[in-house]
Scaffold this motif. Structure first.
Motif, PDB file in Angstrom:
ATOM      1  N   ASP A   1      34.383  47.428  37.161  1.00  0.00           N
ATOM      2  CA  ASP A   1      35.550  48.223  36.767  1.00  0.00           C
ATOM      3  C   ASP A   1      36.605  48.222  37.868  1.00  0.00           C
ATOM      4  O   ASP A   1      37.804  48.140  37.593  1.00  0.00           O
ATOM      5  N   SER A   2      36.159  48.318  39.124  1.00  0.00           N
ATOM      6  CA  SER A   2      37.108  48.318  40.243  1.00  0.00           C
ATOM      7  C   SER A   2      37.873  47.007  40.324  1.00  0.00           C
ATOM      8  O   SER A   2      39.074  46.988  40.615  1.00  0.00           O
ATOM      9  N   GLU A   3      37.180  45.903  40.070  1.00  0.00           N
ATOM     10  CA  GLU A   3      37.857  44.602  40.080  1.00  0.00           C
ATOM     11  C   GLU A   3      38.929  44.544  38.998  1.00  0.00           C
ATOM     12  O   GLU A   3      40.017  44.010  39.213  1.00  0.00           O
ATOM     13  N   ARG A   4      38.619  45.092  37.830  1.00  0.00           N
ATOM     14  CA  ARG A   4      39.604  45.097  36.739  1.00  0.00           C
ATOM     15  C   ARG A   4      40.804  45.972  37.100  1.00  0.00           C
ATOM     16  O   ARG A   4      41.962  45.594  36.858  1.00  0.00           O
ATOM     17  N   MET A   5      40.530  47.155  37.665  1.00  0.00           N
ATOM     18  CA  MET A   5      41.637  48.053  38.020  1.00  0.00           C
ATOM     19  C   MET A   5      42.475  47.469  39.158  1.00  0.00           C
ATOM     20  O   MET A   5      43.695  47.630  39.179  1.00  0.00           O
ATOM     21  N   ALA A   6      41.835  46.774  40.105  1.00  0.00           N
ATOM     22  CA  ALA A   6      42.590  46.104  41.161  1.00  0.00           C
ATOM     23  C   ALA A   6      43.497  45.038  40.569  1.00  0.00           C
ATOM     24  O   ALA A   6      44.650  44.862  41.004  1.00  0.00           O
ATOM     25  N   GLY A   7      42.997  44.319  39.575  1.00  0.00           N
ATOM     26  CA  GLY A   7      43.817  43.311  38.902  1.00  0.00           C
ATOM     27  C   GLY A   7      45.034  43.926  38.234  1.00  0.00           C
ATOM     28  O   GLY A   7      46.138  43.357  38.275  1.00  0.00           O
ATOM     29  N   ILE A   8      44.845  45.086  37.609  1.00  0.00           N
ATOM     30  CA  ILE A   8      45.967  45.778  36.966  1.00  0.00           C
ATOM     31  C   ILE A   8      47.003  46.194  38.005  1.00  0.00           C
ATOM     32  O   ILE A   8      48.210  46.004  37.821  1.00  0.00           O
ATOM     33  N   LEU A   9      46.529  46.764  39.114  1.00  0.00           N
ATOM     34  CA  LEU A   9      47.465  47.208  40.152  1.00  0.00           C
ATOM     35  C   LEU A   9      48.259  46.046  40.738  1.00  0.00           C
ATOM     36  O   LEU A   9      49.471  46.155  40.965  1.00  0.00           O
ATOM     37  N   GLU A  10      47.594  44.927  40.969  1.00  0.00           N
ATOM     38  CA  GLU A  10      48.305  43.774  41.531  1.00  0.00           C
ATOM     39  C   GLU A  10      49.262  43.176  40.510  1.00  0.00           C
ATOM     40  O   GLU A  10      50.320  42.657  40.865  1.00  0.00           O
TER      41      GLU A  10
END
Length: 456
Positions: free
Chosen positions: A21-30
């Motif tokens: 989930d953190s990887e997905r949210m990091a992708g959204i932020l970037e």
């Protein structure tokens, strides 16, 4: 300040699902223009992706939050977010405890981070914990590795184990379609990833919420069928899956793992207790005899398979004899790895309010005794690797010895050997094992890809 000049930092607590989930949210932020900051104190947005399985993990979150809340009084444009299971569990109560928070969001809302954050940037304080249908996320995750990747295949959990808060915080089971999973794996293959771990809180339940029934009367989509479906995704060399539930683990699945070359011979199947009465009070839905039959069947098809599991000691009412039944199961099976924990009462779970709660002293004593046995059995299991040649997928440099690289065998044993990470990263190397420890190995390469041969 525009998002393009803002930095973010994510701290992740807990399980592999949270890491994914953190990887997905990091992708959204970037995708929104934020840039990663290694130092949380230099970030303009702090996101804590939380775990509520154990009380100590939950308390650690509050400790971290306290420091950043103080910082926000000096830096008002700091955005503070709590995501994950503690967020889902506490909801608006988190805002009362930490009023400096901007966004509280449950794990089912990870894909909605952009929309929720826009509300925050517009000046709102947001709580998103209502049940939702999880939509496919087209954002590319910011992967922590360039070699191995997590792929969620089912969200949520319908089990009602009496000690576990997961169904309350992660919602009901929602399976992704095989086509969506295949497409994500294919993109990973195109990007050069070599290994994929299929994830689910209860991965053996995959597909039972999807439509369709076979002529034999079983669900049209199962984890077994999914493994056959994604096995030939181009570029992916290895496939793993976690976490399994003994209640649903079938011989058909075991047979598929034995037949499919890319599926690694490693199984993570939590047993939690070796005593049938404790298992019944936990509402686990199986006996220790059934668990042993599963392991026996795995070893009949794959004698060298690596087995890991989870176990809880000090469950309410657990007697000394019942604990010793757990010790006997561990001694008899001989796990390659066992994640252990003392029982921790969690809000909203039946067992948390039962009588016969054991003292912390008893739980600590049992945990130490179990961990001692686990180390002995793991060391015994490691002996079988001595002198053997193992295939290792190189993932990174050994942080403690820059002359070495590190990777994992098909059985998931962490392995170190001398090599240049710039040449070997992402390659499969044949390694002769020269040193064994309880939970890791050391060896020397006997065969490396021709393009990356290391000069003597």
């Amino acid at each position: 300040m525009t998002t393009s000049s803002r930095r973010y930092h994510i701290t992740t607590f807990g399980c592999q699902m949270n890491k994914a989930d953190s990887e997905r949210m990091a992708g959204i932020l970037e995708d929104m223009g934020f840039e990663w900051s290694e130092d949380p104190n230099q970030a303009h947005l702090i996101l804590y992706n939380t775990c509520s399985i154990r009380d100590n993990a939950e308390q650690k979150v509050y400790s971290y939050l306290g420091r950043q809340a103080k910082r926000k009084h000096e830096q008002p444009d700091l955005t503070l977010i709590v995501a994950g299971c503690v967020a889902q569990q506490e909801g608006e109560a988190l805002l009362r405890r930490v009023p400096e928070l901007d966004l509280v969001m449950g794990p089912q809302h990870a894909n909605r981070l952009k929309d929720l954050l826009q509300q925050v940037l517009d000046g709102n304080q947001v709580v998103a914990t209502e049940p939702v249908h999880i939509m496919e996320d087209i954002t590319k995750p910011r992967r922590d590795s360039s070699v191995t990747a997590w792929v969620n295949v089912i969200y949520g959990c319908n089990e009602r184990c009496t000690y576990c808060v997961v169904p309350n915080v992660r919602g009901v089971e929602q399976s992704r379609t095989p086509e969506a999973i295949w497409a994500e794996m294919a993109e990973l293959g195109r990007q050069g990833f070599k290994e994929v771990t299929l994830l689910g809180q209860n991965i053996d339940a995959y597909g039972r919420d999807l439509p369709g029934v076979t002529p034999e009367g079983r669900h049209l989509h199962t984890l077994t069928d999914l493994l056959y479906y994604v096995h030939d995704v181009p570029g992916i060399e290895r496939i793993r899956f976690a976490t399994s539930h003994p209640r649903y683990f079938t011989e058909r699945l075991i047979k598929a793992c034995a037949e499919l070359p890319k599926v690694c011979e490693h199984f993570h199947i939590p047993f939690q207790s070796g005593d049938n009465e404790v298992l019944k009070r936990m509402s686990r839905g199986y006996t220790h005899e059934k668990y042993r039959r599963i392991i026996d069947t795995i070893r009949r098809y794959m004698p060298d398979a690596s087995i890991s599991a989870d176990a809880i000691v000090g469950f309410p009412g657990e007697t000394e004899q019942q604990f010793e039944n757990t010790l006997k199961l561990v001694d008899d099976i001989g796990f390659d790895l066992l994640n252990t924990a003392a029982y921790s009462p969690r809000p909203g779970t039946p067992a948390a309010v039962w009588d016969e709660q054991l003292s912390e002293e008893v739980k600590s004593d049992r945990l130490q005794r179990l961990n001692h046995l686990v180390s002995i059995k793991a060391a015994e299991r490691s002996q079988r690797y001595m002198g053997r040649v193992e295939e290792v997928l190189v993932e990174d440099q050994n942080s403690k010895d820059k002359t070495q690289v590190m990777g994992r065998t098909r059985g998931n044993r962490l392995t170190f050997f001398t090599g240049d990470i710039n040449e070997l990263k992402g390659t499969l190397v044949k390694v002769r094992i020269t040193e064994v420890r309880a939970f890791s190995l050391t060896g020397e390469p006997v065969e490396v890809p021709e393009a990356v041969l290391i000069p003597s």
